[in-house]
Design an enzyme around this catalytic site. Structure first.
Site, PDB file in Angstrom:
ATOM      1  N   GLN A  20     -35.257   1.522 -70.962  1.00  0.00           N
ATOM      2  CA  GLN A  20     -35.511   2.857 -70.414  1.00  0.00           C
ATOM      3  C   GLN A  20     -36.174   2.827 -69.037  1.00  0.00           C
ATOM      4  O   GLN A  20     -36.095   3.792 -68.296  1.00  0.00           O
ATOM      5  CB  GLN A  20     -36.353   3.671 -71.397  1.00  0.00           C
ATOM      6  CG  GLN A  20     -35.588   4.045 -72.656  1.00  0.00           C
ATOM      7  CD  GLN A  20     -36.450   4.756 -73.668  1.00  0.00           C
ATOM      8  OE1 GLN A  20     -37.127   4.111 -74.457  1.00  0.00           O
ATOM      9  NE2 GLN A  20     -36.455   6.072 -73.657  1.00  0.00           N
ATOM     10  N   HIS A 108     -36.041  -2.812 -78.815  1.00  0.00           N
ATOM     11  CA  HIS A 108     -36.240  -1.365 -78.695  1.00  0.00           C
ATOM     12  C   HIS A 108     -34.874  -0.736 -78.400  1.00  0.00           C
ATOM     13  O   HIS A 108     -34.525  -0.457 -77.250  1.00  0.00           O
ATOM     14  CB  HIS A 108     -37.260  -1.055 -77.594  1.00  0.00           C
ATOM     15  CG  HIS A 108     -37.755   0.367 -77.624  1.00  0.00           C
ATOM     16  ND1 HIS A 108     -39.079   0.704 -77.774  1.00  0.00           N
ATOM     17  CD2 HIS A 108     -37.095   1.538 -77.522  1.00  0.00           C
ATOM     18  CE1 HIS A 108     -39.217   2.024 -77.758  1.00  0.00           C
ATOM     19  NE2 HIS A 108     -38.009   2.552 -77.606  1.00  0.00           N
ATOM     20  N   ASN A 151     -38.303  -1.452 -82.916  1.00  0.00           N
ATOM     21  CA  ASN A 151     -38.672  -0.058 -82.716  1.00  0.00           C
ATOM     22  C   ASN A 151     -37.746   0.828 -83.542  1.00  0.00           C
ATOM     23  O   ASN A 151     -36.517   0.720 -83.439  1.00  0.00           O
ATOM     24  CB  ASN A 151     -38.537   0.336 -81.244  1.00  0.00           C
ATOM     25  CG  ASN A 151     -38.915   1.793 -81.053  1.00  0.00           C
ATOM     26  OD1 ASN A 151     -40.065   2.158 -81.190  1.00  0.00           O
ATOM     27  ND2 ASN A 151     -37.922   2.650 -80.786  1.00  0.00           N
ATOM     28  N   GLU A 152     -38.333   1.662 -84.358  1.00  0.00           N
ATOM     29  CA  GLU A 152     -37.634   2.715 -85.094  1.00  0.00           C
ATOM     30  C   GLU A 152     -36.345   2.229 -85.768  1.00  0.00           C
ATOM     31  O   GLU A 152     -35.241   2.710 -85.464  1.00  0.00           O
ATOM     32  CB  GLU A 152     -37.333   3.896 -84.152  1.00  0.00           C
ATOM     33  CG  GLU A 152     -38.615   4.510 -83.601  1.00  0.00           C
ATOM     34  CD  GLU A 152     -38.401   5.733 -82.713  1.00  0.00           C
ATOM     35  OE1 GLU A 152     -37.235   6.055 -82.395  1.00  0.00           O
ATOM     36  OE2 GLU A 152     -39.401   6.353 -82.327  1.00  0.00           O
TER      37      GLU A 152
HETATM   38  O1  IFM Z   1     -37.604   7.658 -75.800  1.00  0.00           O
HETATM   39  C1  IFM Z   1     -37.685   7.479 -77.184  1.00  0.00           C
HETATM   40  C2  IFM Z   1     -38.158   6.087 -77.526  1.00  0.00           C
HETATM   41  O2  IFM Z   1     -37.319   5.122 -76.988  1.00  0.00           O
HETATM   42  C3  IFM Z   1     -38.189   5.897 -79.026  1.00  0.00           C
HETATM   43  N1  IFM Z   1     -38.939   6.971 -79.654  1.00  0.00           N
HETATM   44  C4  IFM Z   1     -38.645   8.310 -79.294  1.00  0.00           C
HETATM   45  C5  IFM Z   1     -38.659   8.483 -77.784  1.00  0.00           C
HETATM   46  C6  IFM Z   1     -38.313   9.919 -77.399  1.00  0.00           C
HETATM   47  O3  IFM Z   1     -37.031  10.237 -77.828  1.00  0.00           O
END
Ligand code: IFM
Length: 424
Positions: A20, A108, A151-152
């Site tokens: 990002q 991520h 991540n997630e």
């Molecule tokens: O930008 C994302 C991040 O990469 C992961 N969690 C949620 C954020 C907002 O959408």
């Protein structure tokens, strides 16, 4: 995080992720990019990381969560780039030199594009590939003690394998379950590789958790689906990573037991919290179409620029839910997309107040990372969603503090954190 709660200072941080803020031409997302909105280098963090670490100092933060880009480190299945590993090593050292704790995420959302052909996440081989990558990174970043494998994972699994909105764009329950098994194995193998490299390492996961409410509180199917969503989305992954197995009830299908090697693999749980979701049953549609997730402004605080409900009390709900697993917690993400600095400030004030009340109530939460340090590329939306404490001018890449940066710096100072340079 076995040390006693009083031994280490509370971590006040901010977070970013490599794709990002840096971009990566060899990542699956570079080709996927739904709005064709990505720009090479994104915010320019790869070159400007020292400037961005200076922003942490300005705010008085003592922690920075960032991720390393697998496709840069291993640009081809059989080639590693030592210069890139050295770069991330410098970044970690620079965070330490700024008096902050680096918290590094290994994955991520973005995978190397080659991985999908060589060892897709639906097949077990991907776990070994990921562990090899994790071991290399841990060897190259001795300054880092705190690690997040994924991540997630639930967002990655639902988006990539059930809903098809993220790479590799599959829409199949079978693919979802296979990828879940591989991800659990990959997490366990990567955690072991990191601990082999650094026996003092602390390993966790950054888990997206939400509050699930029945859209029509009186409707039995909405109530059932809200319970199923809570179990499947919030709890299942943590059960698999602590107890070693979980029962996944997919709506209107037979429950599936997912057992794997991920038992007792966490030193801490990272909670990413953003919103409350309203779950509704839709007639006549098979999975996943029978489940509708709505965004409602029932708190009256207004929807965010993501269209999400701002629901500060929900932070306490998910922290209590995560705390039940008996491990220390970090809020690894919490933030709002808005152009309005006052609104962003209020969001932070409200959520930090809930966080503080959870700490007072004895929940063992040891850190809070605002998402995100600067504006970033937002996966499905390009550059139009501004989460940053610092606004990025997308023409010049200049960073400037939002009103929320000042508010966050003050909250950190008042809670006994460090004094930064932003003092107003
Ligand atoms: O930008 C994302 C991040 O990469 C992961 N969690 C949620 C954020 C907002 O959408």
């Amino acid at each position: 995080m076995t040390a006693s709660r009083d031994a280490a200072p509370f971590l006040w941080g901010a977070a970013t992720s490599s794709f990002q803020v840096e971009g990566a031409p060899g990542a699956d997302w570079a080709a996927w990019d739904p709005l064709a909105g990505a720009r090479p280098g994104m915010t320019g963090h790869y070159a400007r990381f020292r400037e961005d670490i200076g922003l942490l100092r300005e705010l008085g933060l003592n922690a920075y969560r960032f991720s390393v880009e697998w496709s840069r480190i291993q640009p081809e299945a059989d080639r590693w780039d030592d210069a890139v590993l050295a770069h991330y090593g410098e970044l970690a050292e620079a965070v330490r030199a700024a008096g902050a704790e680096p918290l590094v995420t290994l994955h991520h959302f973005s995978s190397p594009a080659w991985l999908h052909a060589a060892a897709p996440w639906t097949e077990a081989e991907a776990a070994g590939r990921f562990a090899a990558f994790a071991g290399r990174v841990a060897d190259a970043l001795p300054a880092v003690r705190s690690w997040i494998t994924f991540n997630e994972p639930m967002v990655l699994l639902l988006g990539g394998f059930l809903d098809g909105c993220m790479p590799p764009g599959l829409r199949s329950v079978g693919a979802f379950l296979s990828a879940l098994r591989t991800l659990l194995a990959a997490h366990a193998a990567a955690a072991a590789a990191v601990r082999l490299s650094n026996p003092a390492a602390l390993v966790g996961v950054a888990h997206n958790m939400a509050v699930f409410a029945p859209d029509r509180p009186w409707h039995p199917l909405d109530r059932l689906l809200a319970r199923v969503a809570r179990q499947g989305y919030n709890r299942a992954l943590l059960e698999a990573m602590t107890a070693g197995s979980t029962r996944l009830t997919l709506p209107f299908a037979r429950p599936v037991t997912v057992a794997g090697p991920a038992r007792d693999t966490l030193d801490f749980i990272g909670v990413n919290y953003y919103q409350r979701l309203h779950v509704r049953h839709r007639l006549g549609a098979g999975l996943p179409g029978c489940v509708e997730v709505r965004h409602r402004d029932r708190c009256g605080l207004g929807l965010t620029d993501m269209g999400w409900e701002e629901h500060p009390p929900g932070l306490a709900v998910v922290l209590r839910e995560a705390a039940a697993f008996g491990l220390p917690l970090l809020v690894t993400e919490n933030g709002i997309a808005t152009e309005d600095g006052e609104r962003k400030s209020d969001f932070i004030r409200r959520h930090v107040a809930v966080l503080e009340s959870c700490r007072r109530a004895g929940i063992d939460v040891r850190g809070y990372f605002y998402w995100s340090l600067t504006d970033t590329y937002e996966w499905l939306h390009g550059f139009g969603r501004r989460f940053g404490l610092y606004r990025v001018d997308w023409e010049t890449l200049e960073r400037s503090p939002t009103a929320a940066a000042r508010v966050y710096a003050r909250l950190v100072r008042e809670s006994g954190g460090r004094a930064g340079l932003i003092t107003s």
